[in-house]
Design a protein around this motif. Structure first.
Motif, PDB file in Angstrom:
ATOM      1  N   GLY A   1      42.897  44.205  40.312  1.00 57.41           N
ATOM      2  CA  GLY A   1      43.387  45.005  41.484  1.00 57.41           C
ATOM      3  C   GLY A   1      43.635  43.919  42.572  1.00 57.41           C
ATOM      4  O   GLY A   1      44.072  42.701  42.449  1.00 57.41           O
ATOM      5  N   ASP A   2      43.380  44.393  44.086  1.00 56.80           N
ATOM      6  CA  ASP A   2      43.563  43.742  45.079  1.00 56.80           C
ATOM      7  C   ASP A   2      42.511  43.686  45.813  1.00 56.80           C
ATOM      8  O   ASP A   2      41.676  44.453  46.494  1.00 56.80           O
ATOM      9  CB  ASP A   2      44.623  44.585  45.869  1.00 56.80           C
TER      10      ASP A   2
ATOM     11  N   LEU B   1      38.194  46.841  51.418  1.00 56.24           N
ATOM     12  CA  LEU B   1      38.329  47.828  52.298  1.00 56.24           C
ATOM     13  C   LEU B   1      37.902  49.397  51.894  1.00 56.24           C
ATOM     14  O   LEU B   1      37.637  50.235  52.588  1.00 56.24           O
ATOM     15  CB  LEU B   1      39.859  47.973  52.785  1.00 56.24           C
ATOM     16  N   GLN B   2      37.742  49.388  50.659  1.00 59.29           N
ATOM     17  CA  GLN B   2      37.242  50.672  49.920  1.00 59.29           C
ATOM     18  C   GLN B   2      35.557  50.617  49.758  1.00 59.29           C
ATOM     19  O   GLN B   2      34.932  51.366  48.989  1.00 59.29           O
ATOM     20  CB  GLN B   2      37.839  50.925  48.654  1.00 59.29           C
ATOM     21  N   ASN B   3      34.845  49.609  50.256  1.00 57.91           N
ATOM     22  CA  ASN B   3      33.697  49.258  50.359  1.00 57.91           C
ATOM     23  C   ASN B   3      33.186  49.106  48.829  1.00 57.91           C
ATOM     24  O   ASN B   3      32.067  49.528  48.301  1.00 57.91           O
ATOM     25  CB  ASN B   3      32.571  50.359  50.800  1.00 57.91           C
ATOM     26  N   GLU B   4      33.872  48.478  48.044  1.00 63.26           N
ATOM     27  CA  GLU B   4      33.378  48.195  46.483  1.00 63.26           C
ATOM     28  C   GLU B   4      32.463  46.834  46.564  1.00 63.26           C
ATOM     29  O   GLU B   4      31.820  46.692  45.322  1.00 63.26           O
ATOM     30  CB  GLU B   4      34.918  47.799  45.829  1.00 63.26           C
TER      31      GLU B   4
ATOM     32  N   ALA C   1      44.353  33.522  51.449  1.00 63.33           N
ATOM     33  CA  ALA C   1      43.841  33.323  52.905  1.00 63.33           C
ATOM     34  C   ALA C   1      44.758  34.006  53.877  1.00 63.33           C
ATOM     35  O   ALA C   1      44.141  34.466  54.966  1.00 63.33           O
ATOM     36  CB  ALA C   1      44.041  31.745  52.901  1.00 63.33           C
ATOM     37  N   LYS C   2      45.852  34.218  53.756  1.00 64.27           N
ATOM     38  CA  LYS C   2      46.834  34.558  54.880  1.00 64.27           C
ATOM     39  C   LYS C   2      46.415  36.239  55.001  1.00 64.27           C
ATOM     40  O   LYS C   2      46.692  36.579  56.017  1.00 64.27           O
ATOM     41  CB  LYS C   2      48.237  34.247  54.345  1.00 64.27           C
ATOM     42  N   LEU C   3      46.325  36.858  53.719  1.00 62.14           N
ATOM     43  CA  LEU C   3      46.160  38.322  53.823  1.00 62.14           C
ATOM     44  C   LEU C   3      44.910  38.531  54.598  1.00 62.14           C
ATOM     45  O   LEU C   3      44.435  39.430  55.055  1.00 62.14           O
ATOM     46  CB  LEU C   3      45.947  38.640  52.425  1.00 62.14           C
ATOM     47  N   ILE C   4      43.819  37.537  54.280  1.00 56.10           N
ATOM     48  CA  ILE C   4      42.251  37.770  54.709  1.00 56.10           C
ATOM     49  C   ILE C   4      42.469  37.410  56.207  1.00 56.10           C
ATOM     50  O   ILE C   4      41.960  38.093  57.092  1.00 56.10           O
ATOM     51  CB  ILE C   4      41.378  36.604  54.291  1.00 56.10           C
TER      52      ILE C   4
ATOM     53  N   VAL D   1      38.077  39.297  40.985  1.00 53.76           N
ATOM     54  CA  VAL D   1      39.204  40.227  41.216  1.00 53.76           C
ATOM     55  C   VAL D   1      40.518  39.528  40.789  1.00 53.76           C
ATOM     56  O   VAL D   1      40.907  38.803  41.444  1.00 53.76           O
ATOM     57  CB  VAL D   1      39.074  40.985  42.390  1.00 53.76           C
ATOM     58  N   GLU D   2      41.078  39.977  39.442  1.00 47.59           N
ATOM     59  CA  GLU D   2      42.288  39.321  39.217  1.00 47.59           C
ATOM     60  C   GLU D   2      43.630  40.090  39.656  1.00 47.59           C
ATOM     61  O   GLU D   2      43.535  41.345  39.768  1.00 47.59           O
ATOM     62  CB  GLU D   2      42.216  39.713  37.716  1.00 47.59           C
ATOM     63  N   PHE D   3      44.360  39.249  40.453  1.00 51.73           N
ATOM     64  CA  PHE D   3      45.243  40.280  41.518  1.00 51.73           C
ATOM     65  C   PHE D   3      46.093  41.185  40.506  1.00 51.73           C
ATOM     66  O   PHE D   3      46.571  40.488  39.667  1.00 51.73           O
ATOM     67  CB  PHE D   3      46.082  39.295  42.115  1.00 51.73           C
ATOM     68  N   SER D   4      46.291  42.270  40.850  1.00 51.54           N
ATOM     69  CA  SER D   4      47.234  43.156  40.276  1.00 51.54           C
ATOM     70  C   SER D   4      47.487  44.095  41.314  1.00 51.54           C
ATOM     71  O   SER D   4      46.724  44.634  42.014  1.00 51.54           O
ATOM     72  CB  SER D   4      46.626  43.792  38.911  1.00 51.54           C
TER      73      SER D   4
END
Length: 151
Positions: free
Chosen positions: A6-7, A13-16, A35-38, A147-150
């Protein structure tokens, strides 16, 4: 180590998770990769990074953090200083710094749900197998998720 696809930012943001971690360089840039997304989604984390000394090699292995209220729940965003710079080819990930960061994370956030991407293995060029061993050793007994990006 649990693994989910996932992302990391979307899941946070979904409180996981209670704590999310990402790798940073020591120059307060947060200009590429996750880091840019953060930086875009959690400007508080970038502000915490800016409060550290730019270019200070002593930051390697340390962390800074920010809190954000997400859906009325506290989220802690950790900037882990796992590489000195971002320029050039080859490995920039510092395994001793990664070890030190995760040791500090366990000391400060034990008992919380912790998540991270492939810290040091993307743009920083580190070996994920080596990094996985470090994380598993330092976060032994903790609730932590890769969390493996997907998309």
């Amino acid at each position: 180590m649990k693994t989910v696809k996932g992302d990391l930012v979307s899941l946070a943001l979904q409180n996981e998770f209670d704590v999310i971690i990402h790798g940073c360089n020591c120059f307060c840039t947060m200009g590429a990769g996750i880091a840019k997304l953060i930086k875009q989604e959690f400007p508080e984390a970038y502000k915490a990074d800016l409060e550290t000394q730019k270019g200070d090699k002593e930051k390697l292995g340390s962390i800074s953090f920010a809190d954000k209220l997400v859906n009325n729940k506290r989220l802690i965003i950790v900037n882990a200083y796992t590489q000195y710079h971002w320029r050039g080819n080859g490995q920039k990930a510092d395994y001793e710094a990664i070890k030190s960061c995760f040791k500090k994370i366990k000391e400060q956030y034990s008992g919380l749900s912790i998540a991270y991407p492939a810290i040091g293995a993307g743009l920083a060029g580190g070996d994920w197998k080596v990094i996985t061993r470090i994380i598993e050793e330092e976060l032994a007994g903790e609730n932590h998720t890769f969390v493996e990006f997907s998309k």
